[in-house]
Motif scaffolding. Structure first.
Motif, PDB file in Angstrom:
ATOM      1  N   PHE A 229     -10.390  -5.143   6.544  1.00  6.84           N
ATOM      2  CA  PHE A 229      -9.287  -3.833   6.964  1.00  6.84           C
ATOM      3  C   PHE A 229     -10.230  -3.322   7.354  1.00  6.84           C
ATOM      4  CE2 PHE A 229      -9.106   1.025   6.813  1.00  6.84           C
ATOM      5  CZ  PHE A 229      -8.062   0.906   7.155  1.00  6.84           C
TER       6      PHE A 229
ATOM      7  N   LYS B 164     -10.929  -7.012   0.375  1.00  7.33           N
ATOM      8  CA  LYS B 164     -10.022  -6.527   1.203  1.00  7.33           C
ATOM      9  C   LYS B 164     -10.882  -6.786   2.916  1.00  7.33           C
ATOM     10  CE  LYS B 164      -8.197  -2.141   2.603  1.00  7.33           C
ATOM     11  NZ  LYS B 164      -7.180  -0.982   2.072  1.00  7.33           N
TER      12      LYS B 164
ATOM     13  N   GLY C  62       0.164  -4.150   2.669  1.00  7.21           N
ATOM     14  CA  GLY C  62       0.506  -3.451   3.784  1.00  7.21           C
ATOM     15  C   GLY C  62       1.462  -2.176   3.710  1.00  7.21           C
ATOM     16  N   SER C  63       1.960  -1.756   4.189  1.00  8.78           N
ATOM     17  CA  SER C  63       2.508  -0.723   4.191  1.00  8.78           C
ATOM     18  C   SER C  63       4.593  -0.877   4.626  1.00  8.78           C
ATOM     19  CB  SER C  63       2.251   1.473   4.514  1.00  8.78           C
ATOM     20  OG  SER C  63       2.168   1.000   6.082  1.00  8.78           O
TER      21      SER C  63
ATOM     22  N   THR D 187      -5.151  -6.343   4.839  1.00 13.10           N
ATOM     23  CA  THR D 187      -4.794  -4.364   5.479  1.00 13.10           C
ATOM     24  C   THR D 187      -4.817  -4.781   6.517  1.00 13.10           C
ATOM     25  OG1 THR D 187      -5.670  -3.249   3.572  1.00 13.10           O
ATOM     26  CG2 THR D 187      -4.673  -4.191   2.974  1.00 13.10           C
ATOM     27  N   GLY D 188      -3.808  -3.679   7.285  1.00  9.89           N
ATOM     28  CA  GLY D 188      -3.213  -2.583   7.882  1.00  9.89           C
ATOM     29  C   GLY D 188      -3.378  -3.458   9.463  1.00  9.89           C
ATOM     30  N   GLY D 189      -1.962  -3.094  10.060  1.00 15.33           N
ATOM     31  CA  GLY D 189      -0.761  -3.478  11.200  1.00 15.33           C
ATOM     32  C   GLY D 189      -0.343  -5.080  10.739  1.00 15.33           C
TER      33      GLY D 189
ATOM     34  N   ARG E 153      -4.782   8.730  -1.344  1.00 16.37           N
ATOM     35  CA  ARG E 153      -4.850   9.729   0.205  1.00 16.37           C
ATOM     36  C   ARG E 153      -4.152  10.702  -0.393  1.00 16.37           C
ATOM     37  NH1 ARG E 153      -3.558   4.890   4.301  1.00 16.37           N
ATOM     38  NH2 ARG E 153      -4.798   3.757   3.402  1.00 16.37           N
TER      39      ARG E 153
ATOM     40  N   VAL F 244       1.225  -1.108   0.407  1.00 17.73           N
ATOM     41  CA  VAL F 244      -0.115  -0.479   0.346  1.00 17.73           C
ATOM     42  C   VAL F 244       0.708   1.427   0.403  1.00 17.73           C
ATOM     43  CG1 VAL F 244      -1.657   1.068   1.637  1.00 17.73           C
ATOM     44  CG2 VAL F 244      -2.109  -1.128   0.926  1.00 17.73           C
TER      45      VAL F 244
HETATM   46  C1  3PG Z   1      -4.653   0.378   4.077  1.00 16.77           C
HETATM   47  O1  3PG Z   1      -4.926   1.536   3.792  1.00 16.77           O
HETATM   48  O2  3PG Z   1      -4.918  -1.052   3.385  1.00 16.77           O
HETATM   49  C2  3PG Z   1      -3.863   0.468   5.313  1.00 16.77           C
HETATM   50  O3  3PG Z   1      -3.816   1.746   6.035  1.00 16.77           O
HETATM   51  C3  3PG Z   1      -2.220  -0.057   5.096  1.00 16.77           C
HETATM   52  O4  3PG Z   1      -1.904  -1.023   6.932  1.00 16.77           O
HETATM   53  P1  3PG Z   1      -0.635  -0.773   7.477  1.00 16.77           P
HETATM   54  O5  3PG Z   1      -0.197   0.775   6.711  1.00 16.77           O
HETATM   55  O6  3PG Z   1      -1.009  -1.015   8.786  1.00 16.77           O
HETATM   56  O7  3PG Z   1       0.360  -1.664   6.111  1.00 16.77           O
END
Ligand code: 3PG
Length: 213
Positions: free
Chosen positions: A132, A130, A180-181, A158-160, A47, A18
């Protein structure tokens, strides 16, 4: 028109970074840094105001498949596809975005967080959603329990997620791909830490080899 399945693409790309880009000039070096580390897909998020331009820049580099993330309006979906996005990802479900994805015949992964979200997508015949924000919501135990009544779906969490917990996700058959980022943070891009992006991408791909057979 039906919305195409992203699963063949995700099978080839078990990790989808991401990406948040503040400057168009960073798009190509970021794509090259990911590819040098073995990652051949990127989700460029709406974003920042330059998202569509960044997608267009990355789309000129054939080694990477670029999609659009944080798509929250049908206009952004159209702009993204016009710029060269090959898939669309949203934080939640939007019927209007699904209609654009069907019309333009581009894979669409809407975000879901509960069973009602999943049910809202049913009439669109999607096969991948997804999940999320994956870890804050309850992680793998939650998605496994929530997916049980809906065996037609795979998920992209995604997320964490990061190197410490990616293994458990990659090992689970209902997980199509992990987003993920962690290997390409906004800070790394803004500081031109492209070698770090490559190194973290390489590390992520090693974990894919270890956990995904
Ligand atoms: C997303 O937009 O899918 C998340 O913000 C990515 O999550 P992360 O930054 O925790 O990997």
């Amino acid at each position: 028109m039906a919305i195409p399945s992203p699963q063949p693409f995700l099978a080839e790309n078990p990790i989808v970074p991401v990406v948040v880009l503040d400057r168009v000039a960073d798009a190509l070096p970021t794509a090259k840094a990911l590819v040098a580390g073995g990652i051949k897909a990127a989700e460029v998020t709406f974003r920042t105001p330059v998202a569509a331009e960044c997608i267009a820049e990355m789309a000129k580099y054939p080694e990477i498949t670029v999609g659009a993330g944080t798509v929250t309006t049908p206009e952004q979906a159209r702009k993204a596809v016009e710029a060269g996005a090959k898939f669309l990802v949203s934080p939640g479900f939007s019927a209007k975005i699904a209609d654009v994805a069907a019309e333009l015949e581009v894979p669409f992964l809407p975000g879901i967080a509960d069973p009602s979200d999943i049910m809202a997508t049913l009439e669109y015949g999607l096969d991948t959603l997804k999940f999320f924000p994956a870890v804050p919501l309850g992680g793998l135990p939650l998605i496994k329990a929530m997916a049980a009544p809906f065996p037609q779906f795979k998920f992209m969490p995604t997320g964490g997620i990061g190197p410490k917990n990616i293994g458990e996700w990659l090992s689970e058959p209902i997980i199509a791909s992990v987003g993920g980022s962690w290997m390409v943070t906004k800070q790394m891009v803004n500081n031109a830490e492209f070698e770090k992006i490559t190194a973290l991408s390489q590390e992520a791909m090693e974990l894919v080899k270890e956990y995904r057979s």
